[in-house]
Design an enzyme around this catalytic site. Structure first.
Site, PDB file in Angstrom:
ATOM      1  N   ARG A 158      -6.685 -16.853 -23.944  1.00  0.00           N
ATOM      2  CA  ARG A 158      -6.609 -17.618 -22.700  1.00  0.00           C
ATOM      3  C   ARG A 158      -7.906 -18.378 -22.459  1.00  0.00           C
ATOM      4  NH1 ARG A 158      -5.003 -14.289 -17.449  1.00  0.00           N
ATOM      5  NH2 ARG A 158      -7.183 -13.670 -17.566  1.00  0.00           N
ATOM      6  N   LYS A 200      -8.382 -20.788 -16.381  1.00  0.00           N
ATOM      7  CA  LYS A 200      -9.301 -20.010 -15.545  1.00  0.00           C
ATOM      8  C   LYS A 200     -10.626 -20.757 -15.474  1.00  0.00           C
ATOM      9  CE  LYS A 200      -9.597 -15.099 -14.638  1.00  0.00           C
ATOM     10  NZ  LYS A 200      -8.614 -14.979 -13.531  1.00  0.00           N
ATOM     11  N   GLU A 221       1.304 -18.818  -6.393  1.00  0.00           N
ATOM     12  CA  GLU A 221       0.531 -17.575  -6.482  1.00  0.00           C
ATOM     13  C   GLU A 221      -0.528 -17.593  -5.392  1.00  0.00           C
ATOM     14  OE1 GLU A 221      -2.145 -17.034  -9.814  1.00  0.00           O
ATOM     15  OE2 GLU A 221      -2.165 -19.177 -10.244  1.00  0.00           O
TER      16      GLU A 221
HETATM   17  C1  LIG Z   1      -7.484 -14.282 -13.161  1.00  0.00           C
HETATM   18  C2  LIG Z   1      -6.372 -14.778 -12.316  1.00  0.00           C
HETATM   19  C3  LIG Z   1      -5.172 -14.051 -12.166  1.00  0.00           C
HETATM   20  C4  LIG Z   1      -4.973 -12.677 -12.751  1.00  0.00           C
HETATM   21  O1  LIG Z   1      -4.946 -12.663 -14.137  1.00  0.00           O
HETATM   22  P1  LIG Z   1      -5.148 -11.288 -14.931  1.00  0.00           P
HETATM   23  O2  LIG Z   1      -5.170 -11.701 -16.360  1.00  0.00           O
HETATM   24  O3  LIG Z   1      -3.976 -10.433 -14.623  1.00  0.00           O
HETATM   25  O4  LIG Z   1      -6.421 -10.691 -14.469  1.00  0.00           O
HETATM   26  C5  LIG Z   1      -4.153 -14.613 -11.407  1.00  0.00           C
HETATM   27  N1  LIG Z   1      -4.301 -15.817 -10.815  1.00  0.00           N
HETATM   28  C6  LIG Z   1      -5.433 -16.536 -10.921  1.00  0.00           C
HETATM   29  C7  LIG Z   1      -5.525 -17.843 -10.245  1.00  0.00           C
HETATM   30  C8  LIG Z   1      -6.496 -16.036 -11.682  1.00  0.00           C
HETATM   31  O5  LIG Z   1      -7.620 -16.756 -11.785  1.00  0.00           O
END
Ligand SMILES: *Cc1c(COP(=O)(O)O)cnc(C)c1O
Length: 339
Positions: A82, A184, A220
């Site tokens: 990722r 991210k 989300e």
């Molecule tokens: C990091 C993140 C998540 C959660 O991802 P995980 O891999 O489960 O820790 C969900 N939404 C956003 C916007 C994120 O930055």
């Protein structure tokens, strides 16, 4: 291994400096061999690309002490891949995925005394990140980059256990349909700060963002994917502009293969929210935090699971995932990396 003299049971979710961080520099078109460093301060140009134009991406994962005393990490290969796609989207060179995993294991090993003991409720949080480090004033990607992993012991994300939270349907947008919502990037969090402070001022725990194009579908929150339960179904959001949460993808597998639930990943209209029995936010930091209520501009959607505790199916999902992470339940092939 003697552990640090820390009151593990009362740790918050704050940065505590540990012994070593991992660092590798990208210069003249390649990554150096990388090393562990006791230096926790970064010196760079005031005109570094990350400072001027926010060219930075990050990851988050944890190291756990298992019931039988091993130290493990959870699916770091997914963080590696990722982060590579996040980097590509911001025109940054990806840190090689095999080296990412190796660096994770090395940096945990070097900070073993800081990994909270089994049963304390605390874990070690790892924050891999990469940023453009050389001076850039005309807008363009940096030439030089730094990749680091810092480690810090953390308590449960929500103190006082997993009390259900209240969300508001956000008045702001998190991610454009063809924007950066699926990577991210630090910039996604910068723009969420005003929205979350505003939500807090109004008495909500978090924002639930609708899709920016139509504002009719669930996306989300600022830092977690949302999951729903109805009948024996585990329902999650399909959208090109949400972050592909590793926790959510793991829970989908657990729901199907461990708990015999039906899994649906699809668009979820806001109108459907009132039909769900349970809801939760999922991410590495909190695992799952139950959602008790969602407020859509005055319209309250209260889930039957209530405001006191996690819904029963959410609790099963939580127990199974944390059981796998802590070595109490057998993990699917390839999920656990021993340090
Ligand atoms: C990091 C993140 C998540 C959660 O991802 P995980 O891999 O489960 O820790 C969900 N939404 C956003 C916007 C994120 O930055």
């Amino acid at each position: 291994m003697t552990k640090q003299n820390i009151d593990w049971g009362n740790l918050g979710f704050n940065y505590i400096r540990t012994d070593k961080s991992y660092v590798s520099d990208y210069r003249n078109g390649s990554w150096d061999e990388g090393h562990l460093t006791p230096e926790h301060t970064i010196t760079m140009s005031e005109c570094a690309c990350v400072l001027q134009y926010s060219q930075s991406v990050f990851e988050g994962l944890k190291a756990y002490t298992t019931e039988d005393g091993r130290i493990v990490t959870f699916r770091p290969d997914l963080n590696a891949s990722r982060m590579a796609s996040s980097a590509a989207w911001l025109e940054m060179p990806a840190f090689p995925e095999d080296r990412f995993i190796d660096a994770v294991l090395r940096v945990v090993r070097a900070n073993e005394s800081w990994v909270p003991p089994y049963g304390s409720g605390a874990t070690m949080y790892l924050r891999p990140f990469e940023f453009g480090i050389n001076s850039v004033i005309g807008v363009k990607p940096a030439d030089d980059y730094q990749f680091r992993i810092l480690t810090t012991p953390v308590g449960p994300y929500f103190k006082g256990g997993a009390k259900p939270v209240t969300l508001k349907i956000a008045d702001f947008d998190r991610a454009a349909p063809r924007g950066t919502g699926h990577i991210k990037a630090g910039l996604n969090y910068a723009m969420s700060l005003h929205a979350i402070q505003q939500a807090h001022r109004e008495g909500f725990n978090e924002n639930l963002y609708p899709d920016s194009a139509t504002r009719t579908k669930v996306e989300e929150t600022g830092g977690a994917n949302i999951i729903f339960i109805r009948d024996n179904k585990f329902i999650t959001v399909a959208s090109p502009s949400i972050l592909p949460s590793i926790t959510r993808r793991s829970l989908e597998y657990i729901a199907e293969h461990y708990l015999g639930m039906e899994v649906e990943e699809r668009e979820i209209p806001l109108e459907e929210l009132s039909e769900f029995e349970e809801a939760g936010l999922c991410g590495t930091a909190a695992v799952i935090s139950p959602v008790g209520k969602i407020v859509d501009h005055g319209r309250e959607i209260c889930f039957p699971s209530g405001m006191e505790k996690m819904g029963p199916k959410t609790q099963k999902l939580y127990d199974t995932l944390t059981g796998i992470q802590m070595g109490r339940i057998e993990a699917p092939e390839g999920w656990i990396y021993e340090v």
